[in-house]
Design a protein around this motif. Structure first.
Motif, mmCIF file in Angstrom:
data_model
loop_
_atom_site.group_PDB
_atom_site.id
_atom_site.type_symbol
_atom_site.label_atom_id
_atom_site.label_comp_id
_atom_site.label_asym_id
_atom_site.label_seq_id
_atom_site.Cartn_x
_atom_site.Cartn_y
_atom_site.Cartn_z
ATOM 1 N N GLU A 49 13.106 -14.141 -27.428
ATOM 2 C CA GLU A 49 14.230 -15.078 -27.494
ATOM 3 C C GLU A 49 13.884 -16.390 -26.787
ATOM 4 N N ILE A 50 13.242 -16.289 -25.640
ATOM 5 C CA ILE A 50 12.851 -17.488 -24.907
ATOM 6 C C ILE A 50 11.796 -18.268 -25.685
ATOM 7 N N SER A 51 10.831 -17.576 -26.252
ATOM 8 C CA SER A 51 9.804 -18.238 -27.055
ATOM 9 C C SER A 51 10.422 -18.956 -28.252
ATOM 10 N N ASP A 52 11.410 -18.337 -28.893
ATOM 11 C CA ASP A 52 12.085 -18.982 -30.022
ATOM 12 C C ASP A 52 12.796 -20.258 -29.589
ATOM 13 N N VAL A 53 13.392 -20.246 -28.411
ATOM 14 C CA VAL A 53 14.032 -21.447 -27.880
ATOM 15 C C VAL A 53 12.974 -22.515 -27.599
ATOM 16 N N GLU A 54 11.861 -22.105 -27.008
ATOM 17 C CA GLU A 54 10.795 -23.056 -26.661
ATOM 18 C C GLU A 54 10.187 -23.750 -27.876
ATOM 19 N N ILE A 55 10.080 -23.045 -28.994
ATOM 20 C CA ILE A 55 9.483 -23.666 -30.188
ATOM 21 C C ILE A 55 10.530 -24.366 -31.052
ATOM 22 N N GLY A 56 11.785 -24.323 -30.617
ATOM 23 C CA GLY A 56 12.841 -25.001 -31.357
ATOM 24 C C GLY A 56 13.419 -24.201 -32.494
ATOM 25 N N ALA A 57 13.038 -22.939 -32.612
ATOM 26 C CA ALA A 57 13.547 -22.097 -33.688
ATOM 27 C C ALA A 57 14.955 -21.583 -33.396
ATOM 28 N N ASP A 58 15.365 -21.609 -32.138
ATOM 29 C CA ASP A 58 16.677 -21.103 -31.742
ATOM 30 C C ASP A 58 17.200 -21.960 -30.595
ATOM 31 N N THR A 59 18.254 -22.703 -30.853
ATOM 32 C CA THR A 59 18.862 -23.509 -29.791
ATOM 33 C C THR A 59 20.314 -23.082 -29.579
ATOM 34 N N ASP A 60 20.520 -21.792 -29.596
ATOM 35 C CA ASP A 60 21.842 -21.226 -29.349
ATOM 36 C C ASP A 60 22.325 -21.703 -27.975
ATOM 37 N N PRO A 61 23.475 -22.388 -27.920
ATOM 38 C CA PRO A 61 23.970 -22.914 -26.642
ATOM 39 C C PRO A 61 24.154 -21.851 -25.562
ATOM 40 N N SER A 62 24.535 -20.636 -25.953
ATOM 41 C CA SER A 62 24.723 -19.592 -24.937
ATOM 42 C C SER A 62 23.389 -19.205 -24.299
ATOM 43 N N LYS A 63 22.320 -19.227 -25.088
ATOM 44 C CA LYS A 63 20.999 -18.922 -24.522
ATOM 45 C C LYS A 63 20.535 -20.049 -23.609
ATOM 46 N N LEU A 64 20.796 -21.288 -24.018
ATOM 47 C CA LEU A 64 20.431 -22.425 -23.164
ATOM 48 C C LEU A 64 21.196 -22.376 -21.843
ATOM 49 N N ARG A 65 22.469 -21.988 -21.888
ATOM 50 C CA ARG A 65 23.255 -21.865 -20.649
ATOM 51 C C ARG A 65 22.694 -20.771 -19.748
ATOM 52 N N ARG A 66 22.274 -19.655 -20.337
ATOM 53 C CA ARG A 66 21.705 -18.557 -19.541
ATOM 54 C C ARG A 66 20.399 -18.978 -18.878
ATOM 55 N N ILE A 67 19.558 -19.690 -19.634
ATOM 56 C CA ILE A 67 18.288 -20.162 -19.081
ATOM 57 C C ILE A 67 18.558 -21.172 -17.968
ATOM 58 N N ALA A 68 19.497 -22.091 -18.204
ATOM 59 C CA ALA A 68 19.840 -23.095 -17.190
ATOM 60 C C ALA A 68 20.389 -22.426 -15.930
ATOM 61 N N ALA A 69 21.243 -21.435 -16.101
ATOM 62 C CA ALA A 69 21.799 -20.727 -14.941
ATOM 63 C C ALA A 69 20.702 -20.030 -14.149
ATOM 64 N N ALA A 70 19.745 -19.444 -14.846
ATOM 65 C CA ALA A 70 18.638 -18.764 -14.167
ATOM 66 C C ALA A 70 17.808 -19.746 -13.348
ATOM 67 N N LEU A 71 17.700 -20.982 -13.853
ATOM 68 C CA LEU A 71 16.912 -22.008 -13.155
ATOM 69 C C LEU A 71 17.758 -22.823 -12.176
ATOM 70 N N GLN A 72 19.060 -22.533 -12.157
ATOM 71 C CA GLN A 72 20.021 -23.242 -11.310
ATOM 72 C C GLN A 72 20.020 -24.749 -11.583
ATOM 73 N N ILE A 73 20.083 -25.076 -12.882
ATOM 74 C CA ILE A 73 20.188 -26.458 -13.316
ATOM 75 C C ILE A 73 21.330 -26.555 -14.324
#
Length: 81
Positions: A49-73
């Motif tokens: 899922e993270i790799s799909d976000v990184e290559i631009g294949a998946d920009t699901d906002p909920s996944k971006l929020r989870r990644i941002a929360a994990a990085l505290q940004i």
């Protein structure tokens, strides 16, 4: 002069592509020293899922929020305009 949707010149607005977001999602964790495995564990997504976000294949906002929360940004930090 106030800014409204009527007086915004469309030629001056650059859209953010999924690839731009993906590149930023890849760069930010690397700058914190996070591997994809570390990030997956921290945010609860799979490596794929993270790799799909990184290559631009998946920009699901909920996944971006989870990644941002994990990085505290803020999720908006992934947007590079």
């Amino acid at each position: 002069m106030s800014i409204s949707i009527q007086n915004v010149d469309a030629s001056s607005v650059s859209p953010v592509s999924e690839i731009d977001v993906g590149n930023t999602v890849r760069a930010v964790p690397e700058s914190y020293g996070y591997s994809v495995d570390d990030l997956a564990i921290t945010c609860g997504l799979t490596n794929r899922e993270i790799s799909d976000v990184e290559i631009g294949a998946d920009t699901d906002p909920s996944k971006l929020r989870r990644i941002a929360a994990a990085l505290q940004i803020a999720p908006s930090d992934f947007l590079s305009i």
